[in-house]
Design an enzyme around this catalytic site. Structure first.
Site, short mmCIF file in Angstrom:
data_model
loop_
_atom_site.label_atom_id
_atom_site.label_comp_id
_atom_site.label_asym_id
_atom_site.label_seq_id
_atom_site.Cartn_x
_atom_site.Cartn_y
_atom_site.Cartn_z
N ASP A 49 -3.40 -33.87 73.04
CA ASP A 49 -3.22 -32.53 72.47
C ASP A 49 -4.57 -31.81 72.41
O ASP A 49 -5.48 -32.23 71.70
CB ASP A 49 -2.63 -32.65 71.06
CG ASP A 49 -2.37 -31.28 70.43
OD1 ASP A 49 -1.24 -30.78 70.56
OD2 ASP A 49 -3.30 -30.71 69.83
N TYR A 54 -10.32 -25.03 71.27
CA TYR A 54 -11.18 -26.19 71.06
C TYR A 54 -12.35 -26.23 72.06
O TYR A 54 -13.33 -26.93 71.84
CB TYR A 54 -10.39 -27.50 71.21
CG TYR A 54 -9.21 -27.65 70.30
CD1 TYR A 54 -8.99 -26.80 69.21
CD2 TYR A 54 -8.27 -28.65 70.53
CE1 TYR A 54 -7.89 -26.95 68.39
CE2 TYR A 54 -7.16 -28.81 69.70
CZ TYR A 54 -6.97 -27.95 68.65
OH TYR A 54 -5.88 -28.10 67.84
N LYS A 79 -2.89 -24.89 73.90
CA LYS A 79 -2.43 -23.79 73.04
C LYS A 79 -3.19 -22.51 73.37
O LYS A 79 -4.37 -22.54 73.70
CB LYS A 79 -2.65 -24.14 71.56
CG LYS A 79 -2.15 -25.52 71.17
CD LYS A 79 -2.51 -25.84 69.71
CE LYS A 79 -2.31 -27.31 69.42
NZ LYS A 79 -3.40 -28.14 70.00
N HIS A 112 -0.83 -20.63 69.36
CA HIS A 112 -1.58 -21.39 68.37
C HIS A 112 -1.33 -20.91 66.93
O HIS A 112 -1.20 -21.73 66.02
CB HIS A 112 -3.07 -21.33 68.71
CG HIS A 112 -3.85 -22.51 68.21
ND1 HIS A 112 -5.00 -22.95 68.82
CD2 HIS A 112 -3.66 -23.34 67.16
CE1 HIS A 112 -5.47 -24.01 68.17
NE2 HIS A 112 -4.68 -24.25 67.15
N LYS A 234 -6.93 -38.00 65.49
CA LYS A 234 -8.15 -37.85 66.29
C LYS A 234 -9.22 -38.82 65.82
O LYS A 234 -9.43 -38.99 64.62
CB LYS A 234 -8.66 -36.41 66.18
CG LYS A 234 -9.88 -36.09 67.03
CD LYS A 234 -11.21 -36.28 66.34
CE LYS A 234 -11.43 -35.34 65.18
NZ LYS A 234 -12.81 -35.46 64.63
N SER A 235 -9.91 -39.47 66.74
CA SER A 235 -11.09 -40.26 66.44
C SER A 235 -11.90 -40.41 67.72
O SER A 235 -11.35 -40.35 68.82
CB SER A 235 -10.73 -41.64 65.89
OG SER A 235 -11.91 -42.38 65.62
N VAL A 236 -13.20 -40.59 67.57
CA VAL A 236 -14.05 -40.81 68.74
C VAL A 236 -14.55 -42.26 68.81
O VAL A 236 -15.27 -42.61 69.73
CB VAL A 236 -15.26 -39.84 68.75
CG1 VAL A 236 -14.79 -38.42 68.92
CG2 VAL A 236 -16.10 -39.99 67.48
N ARG A 240 -11.17 -47.16 65.77
CA ARG A 240 -10.24 -46.32 65.04
C ARG A 240 -9.12 -45.81 65.95
O ARG A 240 -7.97 -45.70 65.52
CB ARG A 240 -10.99 -45.12 64.41
CG ARG A 240 -10.14 -44.27 63.48
CD ARG A 240 -9.62 -45.04 62.29
NE ARG A 240 -10.66 -45.67 61.53
CZ ARG A 240 -11.41 -45.06 60.63
NH1 ARG A 240 -11.24 -43.77 60.39
NH2 ARG A 240 -12.34 -45.71 59.98
N ASN A 244 -5.25 -46.49 65.05
CA ASN A 244 -4.25 -45.42 64.94
C ASN A 244 -3.07 -45.64 65.88
O ASN A 244 -1.98 -45.10 65.66
CB ASN A 244 -4.89 -44.06 65.23
CG ASN A 244 -5.86 -43.63 64.15
OD1 ASN A 244 -5.82 -44.12 63.03
ND2 ASN A 244 -6.74 -42.70 64.49
#
Length: 281
Positions: A49, A54, A79, A112, A234-236, A240, A244
């Site tokens: 997504d 962004y 979006k 959006h 979301k995670s980088v 994690r 998730n």
């Protein structure tokens, strides 16, 4: 609902299937998006997504192309940016998304924000209907639309939105809006699913976390899944991202579900869609 590769899919109102768990790239810097998305795809995510706002669509597209995974197996959402709500602007912005992603088509494209004081979101929606008719997007929907916004679309346009992406978490359960979506065949997607971390220290969440031997984040994300929300944390960090994704080997019982839902206090982490009219510079 079916299950493929452990992640359930939800069938949208036009027959397109969307993985119920996805990977969100909000606030991931453009220069880090390719690597983060590749990590998510390696872990097993097949739903990404992003959004024009962004600024990282290009990195998502690079990762999809370089992943070695068949394009048809990856569901990509973007979006419309807030500054492009007029018909011609919206159609041009959609083409810009296709160019930035460079993946031939988009699986889902959303308005959006409704921007009630900026323009007519029905006109914007009709532009998305044109893009949908053109065949380069498999489904169209909205984000941050309240019931009264949706009622206008249902009354004044042809295509029923496939999804409504809204802020949902245990402190903002959005039960009435989710029920309205469901009644009209609109799937609900949940952004800010853990309230930017605010719910993770809640005593109820912590108690359930200990009982099921899962992290607080996994408990909250599992609550979303069992309610039928489409969710994309979301995670980088790979650890994690993997955590998730590990939501499908445990279940919450009815008491857990009720206790988490009872935490609702109508508390937003983001803007109120009825008063948000921000256009990026």
């Amino acid at each position: 609902m079916t299950t493929t590769a452990s992640v359930p899919t939800i069938t949208l109102n036009n027959g397109v299937e969307i993985p119920q768990l996805g990977f969100g790239v909000f606030q991931i810097p453009p220069e880090e998006t390719r690597a983060a998305t590749l990590t998510a795809l390696e872990v097993g995510y097949r739903h990404i997504d992003t959004a024009e706002m962004y600024g990282n669509e290009e990195g998502v597209g690079q990762a999809v192309r370089e992943s070695g995974i068949d394009r048809g197996e990856i569901f990509v959402t973007s979006k419309l940016n807030n500054g492009f709500h007029a018909r011609e602007d919206a159609l041009a912005a959609f083409e810009q998304t296709l160019g930035a992603l460079d993946i031939d088509y988009v699986d889902l494209f959303l308005i959006h924000w409704p921007l009630p004081a900026v323009g007519d979101f029905v006109e914007t929606w009709k532009a998305l209907e044109e893009a949908y008719a053109g065949g380069k997007v498999r489904a169209i929907g909205v984000s941050n639309f309240q019931q009264h916004h949706l009622n206008r679309l249902l009354a004044e346009s042809t295509v029923i939105p496939a999804v409504n992406q809204i802020e949902v978490h245990p402190y903002l359960t959005q039960d009435a809006l989710r029920a309205f979506d469901s009644e009209h065949g609109i799937a609900t997607e949940a952004w800010s699913p853990i309230a930017q971390g605010k719910v993770l220290g809640d005593p109820v969440i912590e108690r359930i976390s200990r009982r099921v031997e899962q992290t607080p984040a996994q408990v909250v994300l599992r609550w979303h899944v069992q309610r039928g929300d489409i969710v994309f944390p979301k995670s980088v960090t790979k650890e994690r991202v993997e955590e998730n994704f590990a939501l499908f080997d445990f279940e919450l019982n009815d008491a857990d579900m009720s206790d988490i839902s009872a935490l609702d206090k109508g508390e937003r982490t983001g803007p109120d869609p009825d008063h948000f009219n921000f256009i990026p510079a």
